[in-house]
Design an enzyme around this catalytic site. Structure first.
Site, PDB file in Angstrom:
ATOM      1  N   VAL A   8       1.123  -3.989   3.725  1.00 28.78           N
ATOM      2  CA  VAL A   8       0.940  -5.298   4.394  1.00 28.78           C
ATOM      3  C   VAL A   8       2.167  -6.207   4.320  1.00 28.78           C
ATOM      4  O   VAL A   8       2.177  -7.256   4.966  1.00 28.78           O
ATOM      5  CB  VAL A   8      -0.277  -6.106   3.864  1.00 28.78           C
ATOM      6  CG1 VAL A   8      -1.563  -5.659   4.478  1.00 28.78           C
ATOM      7  CG2 VAL A   8      -0.311  -6.167   2.376  1.00 28.78           C
ATOM      8  N   LYS A  25       0.529   3.281  -3.018  1.00 30.83           N
ATOM      9  CA  LYS A  25      -0.650   4.124  -3.287  1.00 30.83           C
ATOM     10  C   LYS A  25      -0.300   5.616  -3.187  1.00 30.83           C
ATOM     11  O   LYS A  25      -0.900   6.445  -3.870  1.00 30.83           O
ATOM     12  CB  LYS A  25      -1.779   3.783  -2.304  1.00 30.83           C
ATOM     13  CG  LYS A  25      -2.307   2.355  -2.464  1.00 30.83           C
ATOM     14  CD  LYS A  25      -3.178   1.984  -1.267  1.00 30.83           C
ATOM     15  CE  LYS A  25      -3.758   0.602  -1.375  1.00 30.83           C
ATOM     16  NZ  LYS A  25      -4.392   0.148  -0.117  1.00 30.83           N
ATOM     17  N   SER A  78       0.802  -1.236   0.000  1.00 30.89           N
ATOM     18  CA  SER A  78       0.000   0.000   0.000  1.00 30.89           C
ATOM     19  C   SER A  78       0.830   1.279   0.000  1.00 30.89           C
ATOM     20  O   SER A  78       0.289   2.354  -0.262  1.00 30.89           O
ATOM     21  CB  SER A  78      -0.938   0.016   1.214  1.00 30.89           C
ATOM     22  OG  SER A  78      -2.006  -0.849   0.973  1.00 30.89           O
ATOM     23  N   TYR A 115      -2.607  -2.080 -10.539  1.00 35.05           N
ATOM     24  CA  TYR A 115      -2.624  -2.034  -9.071  1.00 35.05           C
ATOM     25  C   TYR A 115      -1.793  -3.173  -8.469  1.00 35.05           C
ATOM     26  O   TYR A 115      -0.972  -2.959  -7.577  1.00 35.05           O
ATOM     27  CB  TYR A 115      -4.079  -2.085  -8.577  1.00 35.05           C
ATOM     28  CG  TYR A 115      -4.185  -2.163  -7.084  1.00 35.05           C
ATOM     29  CD1 TYR A 115      -3.929  -1.046  -6.282  1.00 35.05           C
ATOM     30  CD2 TYR A 115      -4.493  -3.363  -6.453  1.00 35.05           C
ATOM     31  CE1 TYR A 115      -3.989  -1.133  -4.902  1.00 35.05           C
ATOM     32  CE2 TYR A 115      -4.566  -3.450  -5.069  1.00 35.05           C
ATOM     33  CZ  TYR A 115      -4.312  -2.338  -4.302  1.00 35.05           C
ATOM     34  OH  TYR A 115      -4.361  -2.421  -2.937  1.00 35.05           O
ATOM     35  N   TYR A 149      -4.836   3.714   7.918  1.00 36.78           N
ATOM     36  CA  TYR A 149      -6.222   3.233   7.835  1.00 36.78           C
ATOM     37  C   TYR A 149      -6.993   3.543   9.108  1.00 36.78           C
ATOM     38  O   TYR A 149      -6.869   4.644   9.635  1.00 36.78           O
ATOM     39  CB  TYR A 149      -6.247   1.735   7.488  1.00 36.78           C
ATOM     40  CG  TYR A 149      -5.480   1.492   6.241  1.00 36.78           C
ATOM     41  CD1 TYR A 149      -5.916   2.025   5.033  1.00 36.78           C
ATOM     42  CD2 TYR A 149      -4.284   0.799   6.243  1.00 36.78           C
ATOM     43  CE1 TYR A 149      -5.204   1.851   3.869  1.00 36.78           C
ATOM     44  CE2 TYR A 149      -3.560   0.614   5.086  1.00 36.78           C
ATOM     45  CZ  TYR A 149      -4.032   1.151   3.909  1.00 36.78           C
ATOM     46  OH  TYR A 149      -3.323   0.984   2.764  1.00 36.78           O
TER      47      TYR A 149
END
Ligand code: DON
Length: 331
Positions: free
Chosen positions: A274, A80, A77, A204, A256
């Site tokens: 992760v 991103k 992530s 992605y 998050y």
């Protein structure tokens, strides 16, 4: 509190800081037992849950590295942040903010439920999976490799070499990620995607599978801490406005549904993945008493044992400890 030195940028200070960080890494390594490695992407389950490493790179070049410093792992992530920056650079900030919001979702990174329950007008933010997949659909390029090219180029400008794709992790995620496919179909149905779903998902999965080290993350953190400037080359590689939005998103959404706690207890813009990586950007700070890295630093952490929210459990505790000891909070 570490105290007693007027100038933190000396060789003697570096030795001192090194000893502290070595002790803290040894201490927080025990907390890796409280978490588990990600197993929903099978290739990530092979990581050693006991690993813990940190790299801190300051503006003056002062570097403190400790623990498992030579591991390679995938961005997951953390990518991103990079893809959102690239999309803003390619398509413009207002174009992107019309299509992806900048609000914390308060839900898990891979939640679908909140999209439907809240009938959102656009995904909450580019750092949750729904937002990042939407960003991937907006990136220019017909193929996933064309869309990834500016991501690789920006990473190269940040870390000093062109990182590689970890093909095993990419294939593992591609073949197991039913949840992301479900999110993709939901986004397609609701009209959020700007291009072909399969190319978007491939983009992605590949961006998540780019391989880095903690030194790379520290260098990425340094560029963001300096509002998009690569201190080593003197080059402005990200427009200041975009670098700032990226840091706002990292602070408000980067961890998050643990972002509020992270902002409270650590107080640094940061983004997790992760695979166990965390990138943190510590901007220059004004302090009354001498503190390490007051002119800013980038931090990279690797600790693949994750807590419930999908963030490195020992990595967050280590960062919290260092941020408190060295007063790294931006607040
Ligand atoms: O899409 C996924 O589930 C992963 N490739 C990335 C998720 C992730 O890294 C969440 N971070 N903490």
């Amino acid at each position: 509190m570490v105290q007693g030195m007027a100038n933190w940028n000396t060789g003697q200070t570096q030795k001192w800081l090194q000893q502290y960080v070595d002790d803290w890494v040894a201490f927080y390594r025990k907390r890796t037992n409280d978490g588990d490695v990600a197993s929903y992407i099978p290739a990530l389950a092979q990581a050693d849950p006991d690993d813990l490493g940190i790299s801190i790179i300051g503006k003056s070049g002062m570097t403190v590295r400790s623990g498992d410093t030579d591991m390679s792992f995938t961005l997951q992530s953390i990518s991103k942040v990079i893809s959102f920056i690239v999309a803003c650079m390619e398509c413009g900030v207002s174009y992107m903010l019309d299509r992806v919001d900048v609000e914390p979702s308060g839900e898990a990174f891979n939640s679908i439920m909140h999209l439907e329950m809240q009938q959102v007008e656009k995904p909450f933010n580019p750092l949750i999976n729904a937002g990042a997949i939407t960003v991937g659909s907006i990136l220019p390029g017909k193929t996933s490799d064309q869309r990834l090219e500016p991501i690789f180029q920006l990473l190269e400008n940040m870390v000093g070499y062109r990182p590689k794709l970890n093909v095993d992790v990419y294939e593992s995620e591609r073949d197991s990620s039913m949840r992301n496919r479900a999110i993709g179909y939901y986004l397609l149905e609701t009209g959020f995607l700007e291009s072909d779903l399969n190319v978007t998902l491939e983009t992605y999965f590949k961006q998540c599978s780019i391989e880095v080290t903690i030194d790379d993350l520290a260098n990425i953190g340094m560029v963001l801490a300096n509002d998009g400037m690569n201190i080593k080359t003197g080059e402005a590689i990200i427009p200041r406005q975009i670098a700032r939005i990226a840091k706002v998103l990292m602070l408000t959404c980067g961890m998050y549904d643990a972002s509020g706690k992270f902002a409270t207890y650590v107080g640094i813009p940061a983004k997790s993945g992760v695979s166990g990586g965390i990138v943190a950007a510590v901007p220059p700070r004004v302090r009354d008493e001498p503190m390490p890295f007051t002119d800013g630093c980038g931090i990279g952490v690797y600790g693949p044992a994750l807590g419930d929210e999908g963030n490195s459990i020992a990595g967050i505790r280590l960062l919290r400890h260092i941020a408190n000891q060295w007063d790294l909070s931006i607040f």
